[in-house]
Design a protein around this motif. Sequence first.
Motif, PDB file in Angstrom:
ATOM      1  N   SER A  33       0.752  -1.402  -0.084  1.00 29.80           N
ATOM      2  CA  SER A  33       0.359  -0.026  -0.674  1.00 29.80           C
ATOM      3  C   SER A  33       0.781   1.079   0.168  1.00 29.80           C
ATOM      4  CB  SER A  33      -0.717  -0.262   0.909  1.00 29.80           C
ATOM      5  OG  SER A  33      -0.222   0.388   2.359  1.00 29.80           O
ATOM      6  N   PRO A  85      -4.485  -0.749   7.785  1.00 27.50           N
ATOM      7  CA  PRO A  85      -5.410  -1.357   7.605  1.00 27.50           C
ATOM      8  C   PRO A  85      -6.405  -1.733   8.589  1.00 27.50           C
ATOM      9  CG  PRO A  85      -3.262  -2.910   7.308  1.00 27.50           C
ATOM     10  CD  PRO A  85      -2.792  -1.228   7.368  1.00 27.50           C
ATOM     11  N   TRP A  87      -9.142  -3.375   8.827  1.00 27.21           N
ATOM     12  CA  TRP A  87      -9.479  -4.665   8.090  1.00 27.21           C
ATOM     13  C   TRP A  87      -8.650  -5.637   7.461  1.00 27.21           C
ATOM     14  CZ3 TRP A  87     -11.049  -6.900   4.338  1.00 27.21           C
ATOM     15  CH2 TRP A  87     -12.244  -6.165   3.671  1.00 27.21           C
ATOM     16  N   GLY A  88      -8.188  -7.055   7.851  1.00 26.23           N
ATOM     17  CA  GLY A  88      -7.814  -7.946   6.680  1.00 26.23           C
ATOM     18  C   GLY A  88      -6.756  -8.930   7.197  1.00 26.23           C
ATOM     19  N   VAL A  92      -5.172  -9.490   1.888  1.00 22.16           N
ATOM     20  CA  VAL A  92      -6.236  -8.356   1.780  1.00 22.16           C
ATOM     21  C   VAL A  92      -6.039  -7.137   2.520  1.00 22.16           C
ATOM     22  CG1 VAL A  92      -8.270  -8.104   1.529  1.00 22.16           C
ATOM     23  CG2 VAL A  92      -7.928  -9.811   0.919  1.00 22.16           C
ATOM     24  N   TYR A  94      -8.070  -3.302   3.805  1.00 17.30           N
ATOM     25  CA  TYR A  94      -9.283  -2.369   4.265  1.00 17.30           C
ATOM     26  C   TYR A  94      -8.183  -1.460   4.520  1.00 17.30           C
ATOM     27  CZ  TYR A  94     -13.547  -0.136   4.088  1.00 17.30           C
ATOM     28  OH  TYR A  94     -15.039   1.153   3.954  1.00 17.30           O
ATOM     29  N   GLU A 105     -11.828   5.347   1.063  1.00 17.14           N
ATOM     30  CA  GLU A 105     -11.686   3.639   1.281  1.00 17.14           C
ATOM     31  C   GLU A 105     -11.208   2.919  -0.017  1.00 17.14           C
ATOM     32  OE1 GLU A 105     -15.778   2.294   3.760  1.00 17.14           O
ATOM     33  OE2 GLU A 105     -16.238   3.154   1.157  1.00 17.14           O
ATOM     34  N   LEU A 107      -9.199  -0.757  -0.597  1.00 20.78           N
ATOM     35  CA  LEU A 107      -9.249  -1.967  -1.004  1.00 20.78           C
ATOM     36  C   LEU A 107      -8.111  -2.617  -1.532  1.00 20.78           C
ATOM     37  CD1 LEU A 107     -10.909  -4.540   0.463  1.00 20.78           C
ATOM     38  CD2 LEU A 107     -12.233  -4.747  -1.538  1.00 20.78           C
ATOM     39  N   GLU A 109      -5.783  -6.006  -2.252  1.00 21.72           N
ATOM     40  CA  GLU A 109      -6.148  -8.007  -2.192  1.00 21.72           C
ATOM     41  C   GLU A 109      -4.120  -7.858  -2.951  1.00 21.72           C
ATOM     42  OE1 GLU A 109      -7.345 -12.121  -3.814  1.00 21.72           O
ATOM     43  OE2 GLU A 109      -8.518  -9.899  -3.955  1.00 21.72           O
ATOM     44  N   TRP A 119      -7.516  -3.521  -6.748  1.00 18.02           N
ATOM     45  CA  TRP A 119      -7.161  -2.414  -5.971  1.00 18.02           C
ATOM     46  C   TRP A 119      -8.278  -1.296  -6.410  1.00 18.02           C
ATOM     47  CZ3 TRP A 119      -5.759   2.889  -8.002  1.00 18.02           C
ATOM     48  CH2 TRP A 119      -5.813   3.794  -7.724  1.00 18.02           C
ATOM     49  N   ILE A 125     -17.877   1.475  -1.355  1.00 16.60           N
ATOM     50  CA  ILE A 125     -16.882   0.432  -1.562  1.00 16.60           C
ATOM     51  C   ILE A 125     -18.060  -0.830  -1.729  1.00 16.60           C
ATOM     52  CG2 ILE A 125     -17.645   0.034   1.086  1.00 16.60           C
ATOM     53  CD1 ILE A 125     -14.195  -0.485  -1.022  1.00 16.60           C
TER      54      ILE A 125
END
Length: 138
Positions: A33, A85, A87-88, A92, A94, A105, A107, A109, A119, A125
């Motif tokens: 990221s 992030p 969560w993830g 993955v 978020y 937001e 996302l 992966e 991406w 979302i």
Amino acid sequence: MKWNLLLPATLASCFLFSLVAAEPGPHAVINISQALLRAYKDNDVVAFRQLLAPSVRERYPTEVLHQVMARCRALTFEIDRISLPSWGNRHVGYFGVYGELATLEMLLEIDDDEKVVHWAITDNITSRDQSCMISHMP
């Protein structure tokens, strides 16, 4: 005699190591990221494209990636920073994206080789139509 006993154990440990080595590192999603953010802020399409998985890279030649990045900039303007992030897992993440005019937001992966397979930066979302998205899925 001892070699006969060591060989199966050595082969088993090599097999287990290859299974573990195939999974992204614990900070891979965060690291990728940050690399995406640097390339995005620098408007460096070549560096951005190098972060993509080979199958995704095929779908997004440089010219197409320029168009996607232009649509992303229309949504985000400048990005000041992204969060860790919320969560993830190792594949993955978020994230919160803090842009010049809005909070969005993201996302992300990645695959086992720590390359981007999906991406998206969005203000919704759950929407099926995303203007700022790169994905291995059609």
